[in-house]
Design a protein around this motif. Structure first.
Motif, PDB file in Angstrom:
ATOM      1  N   THR A 146       2.464  10.426  -3.094  1.00 42.81           N
ATOM      2  CA  THR A 146       2.694   9.140  -3.749  1.00 42.81           C
ATOM      3  C   THR A 146       2.758   9.378  -5.252  1.00 42.81           C
ATOM      4  O   THR A 146       1.946  10.136  -5.789  1.00 42.81           O
ATOM      5  N   GLU A 155       0.827  -1.209   0.000  1.00 46.50           N
ATOM      6  CA  GLU A 155       0.000   0.000   0.000  1.00 46.50           C
ATOM      7  C   GLU A 155       0.860   1.257   0.000  1.00 46.50           C
ATOM      8  O   GLU A 155       0.496   2.268  -0.610  1.00 46.50           O
ATOM      9  N   TYR A 192       3.399   1.843  -1.558  1.00 47.25           N
ATOM     10  CA  TYR A 192       3.814   2.124  -2.931  1.00 47.25           C
ATOM     11  C   TYR A 192       2.618   2.205  -3.872  1.00 47.25           C
ATOM     12  O   TYR A 192       2.789   2.166  -5.096  1.00 47.25           O
ATOM     13  N   ASP A 193       1.428   2.286  -3.294  1.00 45.37           N
ATOM     14  CA  ASP A 193       0.200   2.368  -4.081  1.00 45.37           C
ATOM     15  C   ASP A 193       0.099   1.211  -5.072  1.00 45.37           C
ATOM     16  O   ASP A 193      -0.358   1.375  -6.204  1.00 45.37           O
TER      17      ASP A 193
END
Length: 295
Positions: free
Chosen positions: A287, A59, A61-62
């Motif tokens: 991000t 998550e 690092y998306d």
């Protein structure tokens, strides 16, 4: 000659020399561990520092993900090792030639009179080779990934004038150790942090010392101006100049100031929608909007 920006074009002698060292045979994850251990051994990273995780869909690092070395076929490993060897040969070749310049200055008896500022790059490692790397970077510019099996047509010529090559994006993540991300992602230090060494015999009071103050590329000109005693010009060709916004590094040169608070307290970063701001030891970062290896 622009080393080590792609394309990577060292001489065959340097490719042979670096390949014989087997630096990359254990893959990118192991390379990160080796680099990180060396950084701690040299005192660049503090003993309690922790290595950032590999991008594996987390998550934080998306969902970004790069392949694990153990998941690769032997053909993929062979190709990716070749890519890294040629890149490293280019770096070693450049370092050697820079050394020749410095040696020439010393031979002229001018080394003590020369301020040398060595910065290892202008951004983080590049992921523009996409996941597989490429024998010709123009495939990347056109959004065309080259399958591994097709890249073997250029394997024997990799790094020669027959190629315009770049490495796999996974190497970029490894080369950014210990940070996250890479070029095009200025919201994180993997996209911006650079190693720097400064030499000025007789003027820097702590040769070989390590400094941890935050600084930025805009601080180089003020450093040179202070070192030379030249004031910043107010006008050039009759055009009034904006004030120089950087902060000289010279205050860090004496050993007594090794741990002095940084004088560059705030810095904003932005590129392609990726943003961050540094202030007094803290960083607020976004991000990444898009993945730099998916052009």
């Amino acid at each position: 000659p622009g080393a080590t920006h792609a394309p990577h074009h060292p001489t065959p002698e340097w490719i042979k020399k670096i390949s014989a060292m087997n630096l990359f045979d254990d893959g990118w994850e192991k390379l990160r561990e080796t680099i990180f251990a060396n950084q701690k051994r040299l005192g660049i990273m503090p003993p309690n520092a922790q290595l950032t995780p590999w991008p594996d869909g987390q998550e934080i690092y998306d969902g970004a993900k790069l392949p694990r070395w153990d998941s690769l076929s032997w053909e993929e490993k062979k190709l990716f090792i070749k890519q890294a060897n040629v890149y490293a040969a280019y770096q070693a070749y450049a370092d050697y030639e820079i050394g020749r310049v410095i040696q020439a200055v010393e031979d002229m008896g001018q080394l003590d009179n020369t301020l040398i500022i060595y910065i290892s790059g202008d951004n983080g490692p590049s992921a523009e080779g996409m996941v597989n790397g490429t024998p010709n970077e123009f495939t990347t510019f056109n959004g065309i990934p080259v399958p591994v099996k097709d890249q073997f047509l250029w394997y024997e010529f990799w790094g020669s004038e027959r190629t315009f090559p770049h490495y796999s994006a996974a190497w970029a993540w490894a080369f950014a150790t210990p940070f996250k991300w890479m070029k095009q992602v200025p919201s994180h230090f993997g996209g911006t942090a650079q190693g720097m060494a400064i030499s000025w015999p007789g003027h820097i009071g702590d040769p070989g010392g390590i400094r941890r103050q935050f600084h930025h590329i805009i601080d180089i000109v003020p450093t040179i101006l202070e070192a030379t005693g030249i004031p910043a010009p107010e006008t050039i060709d009759g055009i009034k100049q904006l004030p120089i916004e950087g902060t000289s590094l010279a205050y860090t040169w004496n050993k007594a100031n090794a741990n002095a608070p940084t004088r560059h307290t705030t810095q904003y970063f932005e590129m392609l929608g990726n943003r961050a701001i540094y202030h007094d030891g803290w960083v607020a970062a976004t991000t990444p909007v898009t993945l730099p290896w998916e052009l």
